[in-house]
Design an enzyme around this catalytic site. Structure first.
Site, PDB file in Angstrom:
ATOM      1  N   THR A  55     -10.310   6.626   7.450  1.00  0.00           N
ATOM      2  CA  THR A  55      -9.495   5.444   7.176  1.00  0.00           C
ATOM      3  C   THR A  55     -10.234   4.576   6.159  1.00  0.00           C
ATOM      4  O   THR A  55     -11.316   4.925   5.698  1.00  0.00           O
ATOM      5  CB  THR A  55      -9.246   4.637   8.463  1.00  0.00           C
ATOM      6  OG1 THR A  55     -10.460   3.961   8.844  1.00  0.00           O
ATOM      7  CG2 THR A  55      -8.806   5.538   9.608  1.00  0.00           C
ATOM      8  N   CYS A  56      -9.670   3.424   5.852  1.00  0.00           N
ATOM      9  CA  CYS A  56     -10.328   2.549   4.883  1.00  0.00           C
ATOM     10  C   CYS A  56     -11.646   2.002   5.423  1.00  0.00           C
ATOM     11  O   CYS A  56     -12.521   1.608   4.649  1.00  0.00           O
ATOM     12  CB  CYS A  56      -9.412   1.392   4.490  1.00  0.00           C
ATOM     13  SG  CYS A  56      -8.920   0.325   5.866  1.00  0.00           S
ATOM     14  N   ARG A  58     -13.596   3.699   7.959  1.00  0.00           N
ATOM     15  CA  ARG A  58     -14.487   4.663   8.601  1.00  0.00           C
ATOM     16  C   ARG A  58     -14.174   6.092   8.187  1.00  0.00           C
ATOM     17  O   ARG A  58     -13.030   6.419   7.860  1.00  0.00           O
ATOM     18  CB  ARG A  58     -14.401   4.545  10.124  1.00  0.00           C
ATOM     19  CG  ARG A  58     -13.085   5.005  10.721  1.00  0.00           C
ATOM     20  CD  ARG A  58     -13.020   4.768  12.224  1.00  0.00           C
ATOM     21  NE  ARG A  58     -12.967   3.343  12.515  1.00  0.00           N
ATOM     22  CZ  ARG A  58     -13.949   2.684  13.159  1.00  0.00           C
ATOM     23  NH1 ARG A  58     -15.015   3.341  13.585  1.00  0.00           N
ATOM     24  NH2 ARG A  58     -13.840   1.394  13.394  1.00  0.00           N
ATOM     25  N   GLN A 127      -3.270  -0.378  14.446  1.00  0.00           N
ATOM     26  CA  GLN A 127      -3.065   0.659  13.434  1.00  0.00           C
ATOM     27  C   GLN A 127      -4.022   1.832  13.618  1.00  0.00           C
ATOM     28  O   GLN A 127      -3.655   2.986  13.399  1.00  0.00           O
ATOM     29  CB  GLN A 127      -3.233   0.069  12.039  1.00  0.00           C
ATOM     30  CG  GLN A 127      -2.845   1.046  10.929  1.00  0.00           C
ATOM     31  CD  GLN A 127      -2.987   0.438   9.553  1.00  0.00           C
ATOM     32  OE1 GLN A 127      -3.583  -0.617   9.381  1.00  0.00           O
ATOM     33  NE2 GLN A 127      -2.443   1.103   8.549  1.00  0.00           N
ATOM     34  N   GLN A 131      -3.656   6.049  13.492  1.00  0.00           N
ATOM     35  CA  GLN A 131      -4.460   6.863  12.579  1.00  0.00           C
ATOM     36  C   GLN A 131      -5.239   7.932  13.333  1.00  0.00           C
ATOM     37  O   GLN A 131      -5.381   9.064  12.866  1.00  0.00           O
ATOM     38  CB  GLN A 131      -5.408   5.952  11.795  1.00  0.00           C
ATOM     39  CG  GLN A 131      -4.689   5.031  10.828  1.00  0.00           C
ATOM     40  CD  GLN A 131      -5.584   3.943  10.268  1.00  0.00           C
ATOM     41  OE1 GLN A 131      -6.521   3.475  10.946  1.00  0.00           O
ATOM     42  NE2 GLN A 131      -5.329   3.517   9.038  1.00  0.00           N
ATOM     43  N   GLY A 200       1.992   1.335  -3.968  1.00  0.00           N
ATOM     44  CA  GLY A 200       1.984   2.232  -2.827  1.00  0.00           C
ATOM     45  C   GLY A 200       3.167   1.909  -1.927  1.00  0.00           C
ATOM     46  O   GLY A 200       3.815   0.866  -2.078  1.00  0.00           O
ATOM     47  N   GLY A 202       2.961   3.112   1.647  1.00  0.00           N
ATOM     48  CA  GLY A 202       2.546   3.587   2.966  1.00  0.00           C
ATOM     49  C   GLY A 202       2.617   2.502   4.026  1.00  0.00           C
ATOM     50  O   GLY A 202       3.168   1.416   3.812  1.00  0.00           O
ATOM     51  N   GLU A 203       2.016   2.798   5.184  1.00  0.00           N
ATOM     52  CA  GLU A 203       2.106   1.893   6.333  1.00  0.00           C
ATOM     53  C   GLU A 203       1.486   0.531   6.036  1.00  0.00           C
ATOM     54  O   GLU A 203       2.072  -0.505   6.366  1.00  0.00           O
ATOM     55  CB  GLU A 203       1.421   2.532   7.538  1.00  0.00           C
ATOM     56  CG  GLU A 203       1.508   1.685   8.807  1.00  0.00           C
ATOM     57  CD  GLU A 203       0.851   2.350   9.991  1.00  0.00           C
ATOM     58  OE1 GLU A 203       0.860   1.751  11.089  1.00  0.00           O
ATOM     59  OE2 GLU A 203       0.318   3.469   9.838  1.00  0.00           O
TER      60      GLU A 203
END
Length: 438
Positions: A55-56, A58, A127, A131, A200, A202-203
């Site tokens: 993820t952004c 980790r 969130q 993920q 973008g 996305g979510e």
């Protein structure tokens, strides 16, 4: 079986490092195949398990393998770091200071905390759970999710549901999307007077669009690689009474100058907005300020853009102070969540330990079955020869008893010192348990 988590996150590494080890969605399944092959060569087992969460904030590798070195995880740590570094094309020495390695119960606890949002930049955010579920689904499709990791993640999702259902861990949380709005309001008195560009679809961009839409900006545009998907989001926003349009990414060089606030979050592995593009836009804007929020890892906007006058560039790390607001009010819920997690970790480790005895139990049962079959066949032959059934039954019972006791008595007679004392303590308890079952 040894469970191991290895990774880096926003606590241990700046965005400059995190973006180097991030995996784009299409890269994860091939990477899982390579990681499984690596684990097999290290652990000498043909059935290692692996999951990659990227993820952004980790990049984490969750692994399960038969590995004696895991009792001292330095060897597995070193080789897995080398795999991660090689797969991302960077020097392992550069990664080493930022990597955490968590074996066994520490790995389990970490998975539970991640799913509950306790390890997130926004404590209590939801969130990350989605993920993590996506990462598990991807591992399952890649064939790298086995009995141990599957059980770990199923328990992880149960713990997350329990924590969110019984505590207020999500209360008072300020999301990254809300923080982006607050940052914009530090520069512009009112978002309603500004034109906003989302890059973008996305979510995360959807969440940001929802928060910005509540401020009723003058115009909202969505730029996406595929025009259709960007148009879908634009249409949703137009239903709220907003003026909207959709763009292609290729339109950015000529249209960037039209927007006062730019929020970007794509899965691109290379920057979408470069220094030259922004310099041109600022000149065309006659140096009117622009807020740029880059929520992507790897970053969508070149870092050098932040040095330009009239450009206020923020990354996910810059939002940390804002999203920590309300932390004090969440402390009680955090404590409750940690207590739940500790209990569930103990339960999972008990399951893991019992799984380790399964081969022994199976072996003992097979040996018992072999003894039973031998004595039963012997009794049948005696009966076939016309022997007295009572005598045969006595012989059957005596044979089973002798064979049942033989191993224990032999071990006790030949043991010495501490081994003999340990057997003398253990054996009576075993036979008392047998008698109590009658």
């Amino acid at each position: 079986m040894q469970i191991l988590t290895l990774g880096i996150n926003h606590h241990t590494a700046p965005i400059q490092v995190r973006e180097q080890v991030a995996f784009a969605p299409e890269m994860i399944q091939p990477a899982l195949h390579h990681l499984k092959d690596h684990l097999a060569s290290v652990s000498e087992t043909q059935l290692p398990e692996a999951t990659i969460l990227s993820t952004c904030n980790r990049t984490e590798l969750y692994c399960a393998a038969n590995d004696e070195s895991s009792h001292e995880p330095s060897a597995l740590k070193r080789t897995t770091i080398e795999w991660l570094a090689k797969s991302r094309g960077i020097d392992s020495e550069e990664l080493l200071p930022h990597v955490y390695v968590l074996p066994q119960s520490l790995a389990v606890r970490h998975a539970f905390r991640v799913a509950c949002g306790l390890d997130s930049m926004v404590v209590g955010e939801t969130q990350i759970l989605g993920q993590l579920k996506d990462a598990v689904r991807c591992a399952d499709e890649a064939g790298s999710l086995g009995t141990y990791l599957n059980q770990l993640f199923q328990k992880t999702f149960q713990v997350a549901k329990e924590v969110r259902g019984t505590t207020e861990i999500g209360a008072h949380s300020i999301s990254m999307a809300a923080a982006a709005v607050r940052l914009s309001e530090r520069i512009f008195e009112s978002v309603s007077d500004q034109k906003v560009l989302f890059i973008g679809a996305g979510e995360m961009i959807n969440l940001c669009a929802t928060h910005f839409a509540a401020r009723k900006p003058k115009l909202v545009a969505v730029a996406n690689r595929t025009l259709e998907r960007g148009q879908e989001l634009a249409d949703q926003l137009s239903e709220q009474g907003l003026a909207t349009e959709s763009l292609r990414l290729s339109d950015l060089p000529t249209r960037l100058q039209d927007f006062d606030i730019v929020v970007s979050c794509t899965a691109s592995t290379l920057p979408i907005i470069g220094l030259g593009m922004v310099e041109h836009a600022i000149k065309a804007r006659r140096h009117r300020p622009v807020v740029m929020v880059d929520l992507a890892v790897p970053r969508d906007i070149e870092a050098a853009v932040g040095r330009l006058n009239d450009v206020y560039l923020y990354t996910v790390d810059d939002l940390s102070d804002i999203v920590q607001a309300g932390a004090d009010s969440r402390q009680a819920a955090v404590g409750q969540a940690e207590a739940i997690i500790e209990t569930r970790v103990s339960h999972f480790m008990h399951w893991l330990e019992t799984r380790g005895t399964v081969p022994l139990i199976q072996d003992l049962r097979q040996r018992g079955e072999d003894l039973r079959s031998y004595e039963l066949e012997r009794a049948r032959k005696l009966l076939a020869r016309g022997e007295d059934p009572q005598v045969v039954l006595d012989a059957l019972a005596q044979g089973l008893t002798n064979k049942f006791l033989h191993g224990s008595l032999h071990a006790l007679q030949h043991a010495q010192g501490e081994e003999r004392e340990a057997l003398m303590k253990i054996l009576p308890g075993l036979f008392r348990a047998t008698n109590s079952d009658k």
